[in-house]
Scaffold this motif. Structure first.
Motif, PDB file in Angstrom:
ATOM      1  N   GLN A   1       0.819  -1.207   0.000  1.00 47.64           N
ATOM      2  CA  GLN A   1       0.000   0.000   0.000  1.00 47.64           C
ATOM      3  C   GLN A   1       0.858   1.264   0.000  1.00 47.64           C
ATOM      4  N   GLY A   2       2.150   1.095  -0.073  1.00 55.31           N
ATOM      5  CA  GLY A   2       3.060   2.241  -0.088  1.00 55.31           C
ATOM      6  C   GLY A   2       3.836   2.345   1.210  1.00 55.31           C
ATOM      7  N   ILE A   3       5.145   2.492   1.106  1.00 55.63           N
ATOM      8  CA  ILE A   3       6.001   2.702   2.272  1.00 55.63           C
ATOM      9  C   ILE A   3       6.589   4.100   2.144  1.00 55.63           C
ATOM     10  N   ARG A   4       6.162   4.985   3.057  1.00 55.37           N
ATOM     11  CA  ARG A   4       6.652   6.357   3.033  1.00 55.37           C
ATOM     12  C   ARG A   4       7.521   6.601   4.265  1.00 55.37           C
ATOM     13  N   ARG A   5       8.590   7.316   4.042  1.00 56.31           N
ATOM     14  CA  ARG A   5       9.491   7.694   5.129  1.00 56.31           C
ATOM     15  C   ARG A   5       9.693   9.201   5.100  1.00 56.31           C
ATOM     16  N   HIS A   6      10.339   9.716   6.151  1.00 55.59           N
ATOM     17  CA  HIS A   6      10.625  11.146   6.207  1.00 55.59           C
ATOM     18  C   HIS A   6      12.116  11.339   6.440  1.00 55.59           C
ATOM     19  N   MET A   7      12.682  12.306   5.745  1.00 51.10           N
ATOM     20  CA  MET A   7      14.087  12.641   5.929  1.00 51.10           C
ATOM     21  C   MET A   7      14.203  13.786   6.925  1.00 51.10           C
ATOM     22  N   TYR A   8      15.161  13.648   7.850  1.00 48.53           N
ATOM     23  CA  TYR A   8      15.387  14.661   8.881  1.00 48.53           C
ATOM     24  C   TYR A   8      16.836  15.122   8.855  1.00 48.53           C
ATOM     25  N   GLY A   9      17.053  16.316   9.321  1.00 47.93           N
ATOM     26  CA  GLY A   9      18.393  16.808   9.592  1.00 47.93           C
ATOM     27  C   GLY A   9      18.608  16.778  11.092  1.00 47.93           C
ATOM     28  N   ALA A  10      19.437  15.868  11.572  1.00 50.06           N
ATOM     29  CA  ALA A  10      19.693  15.744  13.004  1.00 50.06           C
ATOM     30  C   ALA A  10      20.872  16.631  13.390  1.00 50.06           C
ATOM     31  N   VAL A  11      20.653  17.488  14.382  1.00 49.62           N
ATOM     32  CA  VAL A  11      21.700  18.386  14.879  1.00 49.62           C
ATOM     33  C   VAL A  11      21.624  18.415  16.401  1.00 49.62           C
ATOM     34  N   ARG A  12      22.665  18.920  17.024  1.00 50.73           N
ATOM     35  CA  ARG A  12      22.594  19.134  18.467  1.00 50.73           C
ATOM     36  C   ARG A  12      21.547  20.215  18.746  1.00 50.73           C
ATOM     37  N   ALA A  13      20.753  20.026  19.773  1.00 49.03           N
ATOM     38  CA  ALA A  13      19.649  20.944  20.068  1.00 49.03           C
ATOM     39  C   ALA A  13      20.137  22.383  20.206  1.00 49.03           C
ATOM     40  N   ALA A  14      21.302  22.565  20.768  1.00 46.51           N
ATOM     41  CA  ALA A  14      21.833  23.916  20.978  1.00 46.51           C
ATOM     42  C   ALA A  14      22.194  24.614  19.674  1.00 46.51           C
ATOM     43  N   ASP A  15      22.363  23.838  18.585  1.00 47.85           N
ATOM     44  CA  ASP A  15      22.806  24.407  17.304  1.00 47.85           C
ATOM     45  C   ASP A  15      21.686  24.571  16.292  1.00 47.85           C
ATOM     46  N   LYS A  16      20.476  24.176  16.635  1.00 48.53           N
ATOM     47  CA  LYS A  16      19.417  24.052  15.627  1.00 48.53           C
ATOM     48  C   LYS A  16      19.058  25.366  14.932  1.00 48.53           C
ATOM     49  N   ASP A  17      19.312  26.510  15.574  1.00 52.96           N
ATOM     50  CA  ASP A  17      18.941  27.793  14.971  1.00 52.96           C
ATOM     51  C   ASP A  17      20.091  28.462  14.227  1.00 52.96           C
ATOM     52  N   GLN A  18      21.216  27.774  14.084  1.00 57.42           N
ATOM     53  CA  GLN A  18      22.327  28.375  13.359  1.00 57.42           C
ATOM     54  C   GLN A  18      21.903  28.701  11.929  1.00 57.42           C
ATOM     55  N   ALA A  19      22.256  29.898  11.490  1.00 58.50           N
ATOM     56  CA  ALA A  19      21.782  30.383  10.197  1.00 58.50           C
ATOM     57  C   ALA A  19      22.238  29.512   9.034  1.00 58.50           C
ATOM     58  N   CYS A  20      23.485  29.036   9.066  1.00 61.10           N
ATOM     59  CA  CYS A  20      23.968  28.241   7.930  1.00 61.10           C
ATOM     60  C   CYS A  20      23.232  26.901   7.859  1.00 61.10           C
ATOM     61  N   LEU A  21      22.901  26.315   9.006  1.00 60.59           N
ATOM     62  CA  LEU A  21      22.126  25.069   9.013  1.00 60.59           C
ATOM     63  C   LEU A  21      20.726  25.301   8.469  1.00 60.59           C
ATOM     64  N   GLN A  22      20.076  26.356   8.948  1.00 58.47           N
ATOM     65  CA  GLN A  22      18.719  26.644   8.481  1.00 58.47           C
ATOM     66  C   GLN A  22      18.705  26.958   6.988  1.00 58.47           C
ATOM     67  N   SER A  23      19.766  27.596   6.506  1.00 59.89           N
ATOM     68  CA  SER A  23      19.875  27.877   5.075  1.00 59.89           C
ATOM     69  C   SER A  23      19.956  26.577   4.271  1.00 59.89           C
ATOM     70  N   LEU A  24      20.761  25.625   4.750  1.00 60.09           N
ATOM     71  CA  LEU A  24      20.872  24.343   4.064  1.00 60.09           C
ATOM     72  C   LEU A  24      19.563  23.573   4.139  1.00 60.09           C
ATOM     73  N   PHE A  25      18.904  23.583   5.296  1.00 56.21           N
ATOM     74  CA  PHE A  25      17.616  22.897   5.434  1.00 56.21           C
ATOM     75  C   PHE A  25      16.612  23.442   4.421  1.00 56.21           C
ATOM     76  N   GLU A  26      16.575  24.762   4.266  1.00 58.77           N
ATOM     77  CA  GLU A  26      15.610  25.367   3.352  1.00 58.77           C
ATOM     78  C   GLU A  26      15.919  24.991   1.910  1.00 58.77           C
ATOM     79  N   ARG A  27      17.192  24.909   1.553  1.00 57.34           N
ATOM     80  CA  ARG A  27      17.564  24.487   0.200  1.00 57.34           C
ATOM     81  C   ARG A  27      17.115  23.053  -0.059  1.00 57.34           C
ATOM     82  N   ILE A  28      17.296  22.185   0.932  1.00 55.39           N
ATOM     83  CA  ILE A  28      16.879  20.792   0.784  1.00 55.39           C
ATOM     84  C   ILE A  28      15.369  20.695   0.630  1.00 55.39           C
TER      85      ILE A  28
END
Length: 310
Positions: A272-299
């Motif tokens: 019936q379909g196997i769906r998964r989700h891709m995540y970017g795992a980072v340390r919680a303290a780093d999650k708002d770093q601008a370069c990471l968020q920029s890469l996440f948005e590109r992905i």
């Protein structure tokens, strides 16, 4: 002091937020003045000026240690939001100015992710020239441990580990399909059932079965074993082997799209379909770093446009 004038111009400055933060941390006018490199007289004058402007008292006089009023607590809450964000932004701007924005050591817990990741990186590197970017494809070590220990900064992964010191940024969803040669006996089927693989050679990556969705979510629940498994450590080789009729493979749709468009492979959903989700795992303290968020948005932008359902 009375009710504040709603028409007054408050003009709360960054220095006011720093002052109220120092008062809360030091617990006295003298300690706050010392931490701000001000005289106690200058600090008292600054506070009096702000209280006059607000028409509110910010701390209780003669309290030991110093106690903030409700107005002071509200200003402190604002300071605790604004000052860390300001400091982080200043740090990032200084890094951009100096051309040194730090390190980004990225690892992929997914063999075929390199296929869509690499085309994103030239534009990312132009935007963040000071980032020392390093990419490791399917490393042979404990990636979660390396992330927590600081050896990795970002891990692209489809499994979530519930723990407070890590943050899993949702990126996109994807579908797992079975790919096969155009002359395969399975091409007449609209979807693949576990029993259909009883006579097939299944091409697999060199990882334990528990980490392969085709086993954990498709074959094993049905008690089915393929005729044979053949290990292939490269997605491109796996696709070419499937196209040559040397086996079938369960892959994310993005991995085989180009081969399917060229008529070199056929792809069918698993059950019936196997769906998964891709995540970017980072340390919680780093999650708002601008370069990471920029890469996440590109992905998200690239893969959201390439997937039929996200």
């Amino acid at each position: 002091m009375g009710v504040p004038n709603p028409t007054s111009n408050l003009n709360i400055d960054i220095r006011h937020l720093k002052t109220i933060s120092a008062l809360a941390e030091q617990g006295s006018l003298a300690g706050a003045a010392l931490s701000l490199s001000l005289t106690q007289s200058a600090l008292s004058h600054q506070l009096k000026e702000l209280e006059t402007r607000l028409n509110l008292e910010l701390y209780l006089r003669k309290s030991r240690p110093l106690v903030l009023t409700a107005a002071g607590q509200q200003l402190l809450a604002l300071a605790r939001q604004v000052l860390p964000a300001l400091a982080q932004t200043e740090k990032q701007l200084q890094a951009l100015h100096s051309g040194d924005a730090g390190r980004l050591h990225l690892a992929l817990d997914c063999h075929s992710c390199i296929q869509w990741l690499l085309p994103l990186l030239p534009d990312f590197r132009r935007q963040w020239p000071g980032v020392d970017l390093e990419v490791e494809s399917v490393p042979g070590f404990d990636t979660i441990g390396a992330l927590l220990g600081g050896q990795l900064d970002l891990l692209l992964i489809s499994d979530v580990h519930t723990r407070g010191d890590l943050h899993f940024e949702p990126l996109f969803s994807f579908e797992l399909t079975l790919v096969m040669a155009p002359d395969s006996r399975l091409c007449h089927k609209t979807k693949i059932e576990p029993i259909d693989l009883l006579q097939e050679v299944l091409l697999v990556y060199p990882v334990e079965r528990a980490r392969m969705d085709v086993f954990s979510r498709f074959l094993q629940p049905a008690g089915v074993e393929p005729a044979r498994c053949k290990t292939v450590d490269n997605t491109s080789v796996m696709l070419q082997m499937a196209a040559a009729g040397l086996g079938v493979a369960a892959l994310p749709r993005w991995a085989s799209d180009e081969f399917v468009r060229q008529g070199l492979l056929e792809a069918r959903p698993l059950g019936q379909g196997i769906r998964r989700h891709m995540y970017g795992a980072v340390r919680a303290a780093d999650k708002d770093q601008a370069c990471l968020q920029s890469l996440f948005e590109r992905i998200r932008t690239k893969m959201g446009a390439s997937q039929t359902s996200v």
